[in-house]
Write an enzyme that holds these catalytic residues in place. Structure first.
Site, PDB file in Angstrom:
ATOM      1  N   TYR A 215      49.154  36.488  39.235  1.00  2.00           N
ATOM      2  CA  TYR A 215      48.665  35.887  38.200  1.00  2.00           C
ATOM      3  C   TYR A 215      49.705  35.635  37.098  1.00  2.00           C
ATOM      4  O   TYR A 215      50.792  36.628  37.017  1.00  2.00           O
ATOM      5  CB  TYR A 215      47.762  37.025  37.422  1.00  2.00           C
ATOM      6  CG  TYR A 215      46.484  37.194  38.281  1.00  2.00           C
ATOM      7  CD1 TYR A 215      45.335  36.638  37.997  1.00  2.00           C
ATOM      8  CD2 TYR A 215      46.671  38.172  39.371  1.00  2.00           C
ATOM      9  CE1 TYR A 215      44.183  36.834  38.870  1.00  2.00           C
ATOM     10  CE2 TYR A 215      45.583  38.442  40.191  1.00  2.00           C
ATOM     11  CZ  TYR A 215      44.267  37.871  39.911  1.00  2.00           C
ATOM     12  OH  TYR A 215      43.173  38.093  40.692  1.00  2.00           O
ATOM     13  N   HIS A 223      42.374  32.773  36.533  1.00  4.61           N
ATOM     14  CA  HIS A 223      42.462  33.265  38.006  1.00  4.61           C
ATOM     15  C   HIS A 223      43.823  33.290  38.365  1.00  4.61           C
ATOM     16  O   HIS A 223      44.861  32.536  38.038  1.00  4.61           O
ATOM     17  CB  HIS A 223      41.687  32.311  38.609  1.00  4.61           C
ATOM     18  CG  HIS A 223      39.832  32.265  38.472  1.00  4.61           C
ATOM     19  ND1 HIS A 223      39.291  33.563  38.657  1.00  4.61           N
ATOM     20  CD2 HIS A 223      39.153  31.635  37.676  1.00  4.61           C
ATOM     21  CE1 HIS A 223      38.064  33.310  38.525  1.00  4.61           C
ATOM     22  NE2 HIS A 223      37.900  32.171  37.702  1.00  4.61           N
ATOM     23  N   LYS A 270      43.836  27.856  44.769  1.00  9.27           N
ATOM     24  CA  LYS A 270      44.933  28.555  44.858  1.00  9.27           C
ATOM     25  C   LYS A 270      46.055  28.098  46.045  1.00  9.27           C
ATOM     26  O   LYS A 270      45.405  27.596  47.096  1.00  9.27           O
ATOM     27  CB  LYS A 270      44.710  30.185  45.489  1.00  9.27           C
ATOM     28  CG  LYS A 270      43.934  30.971  44.450  1.00  9.27           C
ATOM     29  CD  LYS A 270      43.502  32.157  45.033  1.00  9.27           C
ATOM     30  CE  LYS A 270      42.705  33.322  43.935  1.00  9.27           C
ATOM     31  NZ  LYS A 270      41.654  32.436  43.068  1.00  9.27           N
TER      32      LYS A 270
END
Length: 316
Positions: A215, A223, A270
């Site tokens: 993060y 997120h 991601k």
């Protein structure tokens, strides 16, 4: 709470992430669940998403049934539309008042103020071995007590205990197993320390089938942007054959596994990063260096970023 708010270390054992059990109980007692915590907001959002899918499926089924009725009555073929005023979309759909007003958790039974028992915070903050040692060594803000003597552990004792936790359980009365360069604690701590020292907030990534999540500021702001998979690499292949530990991802993995992990993290936006940790060879170093954190200088990290190729979206 200081460890969480000033670095997002650990997690509440009665919460999803932030230790919020006491806040949830106070909320239920004082406001009847009107002021929702992060867990309750997530539960409400999931309920609304589930209801949206049901409403959309019902609307599409109604349009298809209307097209069937027109075909039977007039003989005209009408292709059911998947979008339009009659089909709810994410931009136009709104939850029903009953769903919006329903609290995520039922309100407590009404009692007189004198009958309410005082709340005792029974939640604890759970720390991984990597987080605990980082707080004790680098930030010097954590004291760990030996459960056998009730005395504070020295840094050397803590360093040895963290490594011994991943080795075979020793029989009482017998010497503890020797330390090893491929100890899982060492390999994961190298990665954790590396990214924490660069300013990233490092959290566990088991939810997305990876070892760590990175993060930029913390889980309460955005997120995670990167998902890390730790891949140990032996400097001397003979050390792997002689090792008593079977490290995960230390052998070549199948492409199907890699595609699965990459697909899972691509769906949640991601970037997958393979972090290769080189384990020093025993032939050039003595096991005595493992008695202190100074051995970390002999480990190295290489990163490989993977991106899922989607032909339909990447032609431009």
């Amino acid at each position: 709470m200081l460890l969480w708010r000033r670095g997002f270390f650990g997690k509440g054992d009665l919460s999803r992430s932030e230790p919020s059990w006491l806040a949830r109980q106070i909320n239920l007692r004082q406001t009847g669940g009107k002021q929702m915590t992060s867990e309750e907001v997530t539960a409400k959002r999931r309920a609304e998403r589930r209801q949206f899918k049901l409403d959309r499926a019902a609307a599409i089924a109604a349009v298809a049934a209307e097209a069937e009725a027109i075909f039977e009555a007039e003989g005209r073929v009408i292709k059911p539309a998947l979008s339009g005023p009659a089909i709810p979309s994410a931009a136009t759909w709104r939850p029903s008042p009953s769903l919006a007003e329903t609290p995520a958790t039922p309100p407590p039974e009404e009692k007189e103020p004198a009958e309410l028992e005082p709340l005792v915070d029974v939640e604890h903050l759970q720390l991984t071995l990597q987080e605990a040692f980082f707080l004790a060594w680098n930030l010097d803000c954590l004291t760990i007590i030996d459960p056998h003597t009730n005395d504070p552990m020295t840094l050397k004792q803590l360093w040895t205990a963290c490594q011994a936790a991943h080795l075979s359980l020793a029989i009482p009365g017998t010497p503890s197993p020797p330390l090893q360069f491929d100890n899982p604690f060492l390999i994961h701590y190298v990665v954790y320390h590396h990214y924490r020292s660069l300013g990233w907030v490092v959290k566990g990534g088991i939810k997305f089938c990876v070892d760590y999540l990175l993060y930029k500021r913390g889980p309460v702001f955005t997120h995670a942007e990167f998902a890390l998979v730790v891949c140990p690499v032996y400097e001397d292949p003979e050390d792997q054959k002689a090792s008593s530990l079977d490290l995960q991802n230390s052998t070549p993995f199948a492409w199907s596994w890699l595609s699965t992990i990459n697909r899972v993290n691509s769906q949640v936006q991601k970037t997958l990063v393979l972090v290769y940790v080189t384990i020093p060879a025993r032939s050039r170093l003595s096991l005595d260096v493992l008695n202190s954190p100074a051995c970390l200088q002999h480990y190295s990290i290489r990163e490989v970023t993977l991106r899922r190729f989607i032909p339909a979206r990447m032609r431009d």
